[in-house]
Enzyme design. Structure first.
Site, PDB file in Angstrom:
ATOM      1  N   ASP A 108      37.224 122.875 -19.939  1.00 24.83           N
ATOM      2  CA  ASP A 108      36.909 122.833 -21.114  1.00 24.83           C
ATOM      3  C   ASP A 108      37.413 123.782 -21.887  1.00 24.83           C
ATOM      4  OD1 ASP A 108      35.202 124.755 -20.247  1.00 24.83           O
ATOM      5  OD2 ASP A 108      33.550 124.138 -21.309  1.00 24.83           O
ATOM      6  N   GLU A 109      38.290 124.673 -21.543  1.00 27.56           N
ATOM      7  CA  GLU A 109      39.038 125.636 -22.520  1.00 27.56           C
ATOM      8  C   GLU A 109      40.026 125.986 -22.104  1.00 27.56           C
ATOM      9  OE1 GLU A 109      37.154 129.605 -22.801  1.00 27.56           O
ATOM     10  OE2 GLU A 109      35.771 129.148 -20.933  1.00 27.56           O
TER      11      GLU A 109
END
Length: 360
Positions: A108-109
């Protein structure tokens, strides 16, 4: 006439409550409701919490029991890692439309170096805005972003206007920005280190900046020089598209606490098999085996052994883990066991995503 200083343009993109947001997107009945992914009110830990749940103090790594206590209306859902990976691939595809210098930190990043980018746009701020809009339009989720001259400042900035926001810290703003922050907002300074800094009279970035390199090295050893540099905006780590894996791990949280070492051995056999599968998939082996034990009181203990040769075989992993298990007596019943392998032969650069397995 002096040449102007050349700075990198780094974007840190962080999806907002990623796992929980995917669940709310896929099941509209969950929208607007306090949601926890990866736990239950009886067992397990929270892997992610929606923003509605965070208002009640529900956080990742919190026990399901505590989360339910904080928020009685909390809804628990099982994690679907295959779905999260599928969405993550779509998001990364968008990143690569802008630059090939993409360094994923997790599903997610990621960091993006857009100093030279495929769009020929000199504004990293506008690129970040465009990327976030495309993620929303094409995937259906919101993302936040931090934009600055290095990875550290970009990472800190991405938390500033969450959710669904972004913050740019221009070169001349870096030091004033860092000076104004509470020390616990610094990426990499955890609760224990922050408490130690508070005891030394370091509460803000400005306080940290007032300390000499010698003072910080004395109190924080090797990390001291790192703290001395980052508060001055010095962080020269490049965005690395193919990060070298430092360790590969597999672990399991149990539906009931284990008190018998016989039952623990059964679980370790499965964990070793899972770890072997991951190692073989990525063609990685290593020398140092670490056994992780989380007790019923949530304290964590690790025991390690370094072998004279590289291994990836589940038989050797299991035998070494057994040896470590019997190294000393258990102090409590056990709620989680894990095996990790580091000191790896990663001459070939590999990136390994490690997922926590949950029982329900």
């Amino acid at each position: 006439m002096e040449e102007p200083i050349s700075y990198r343009k780094i974007i840190h993109v962080d999806m907002d409550a990623f796992y929980a947001s995917v669940e709310q997107m896929d099941n509209p009945e969950l929208k607007g409701k306090p949601l926890a992914v990866g736990g239950s009110e009886v067992r397990g830990v929270v892997s992610a919490a929606s923003y509605e749940a965070r208002k009640y103090g529900v956080r990742s790594a919190m026990s399901g029991i505590q989360a339910k206590r904080n928020c009685p209306d909390l809804i628990f859902v099982r994690p679907r890692f295959d779905r999260y990976k599928e969405i993550s691939k779509k998001i990364r595809k968008i990143f690569h439309d802008y630059t090939d210098l993409v360094e994923p930190l997790s599903l997610d990043e990621a960091y993006l170096d857009v100093t030279q980018n495929k769009k020929g746009n000199p504004s990293a701020t506008l690129l970040a805005k465009e990327i976030r809009q495309r993620i929303f339009d094409e995937v259906g989720l919101t993302a936040s972003a931090g934009i600055s001259i290095n990875k550290f400042v970009a990472k800190v900035a991405s938390d500033f206007n969450k959710p669904n926001g972004q913050k740019t810290v221009n070169p001349e703003e870096v030091e004033p920005f860092l000076e104004s922050l509470d020390i616990k907002k610094f990426y990499g300074i955890g609760k224990v280190t922050a408490e130690k800094m508070y005891q030394l009279g370091i509460f803000t970035g400005k306080d940290l900046k007032s300390k000499s390199a010698e003072f910080l090295e004395h109190h924080f050893h090797k990390s001291g020089l790192h703290y001395y540099k980052i508060v001055r905006g010095i962080h020269n780590s490049a965005v690395k598209p193919n990060r070298i894996a430092k360790s590969v791990a597999a672990e399991h949280t149990f539906s009931e606490n284990l008190t018998s070492e016989i039952f623990m051995l059964e679980k370790l056999e499965r964990i070793a098999a899972e770890l072997e599968k991951r190692l073989r998939k990525h063609k990685i082996s290593g020398k140092t085996v670490t056994l992780k034990i989380k007790y019923s009181d949530f304290t964590v203990q690790t025991r390690s052994k370094t072998l004279p040769y590289f291994i990836s075989d589940k038989g050797i992993l299991l035998e070494t883990a057994k040896e470590l298990l019997y190294q000393e007596r258990m102090k409590e019943s056990v709620r989680l066991l894990g095996i990790s392998l580091n000191n790896l032969n990663t001459d070939v650069k590999k990136s390994v995503v490690v997922q926590l397995k949950f029982d329900f």
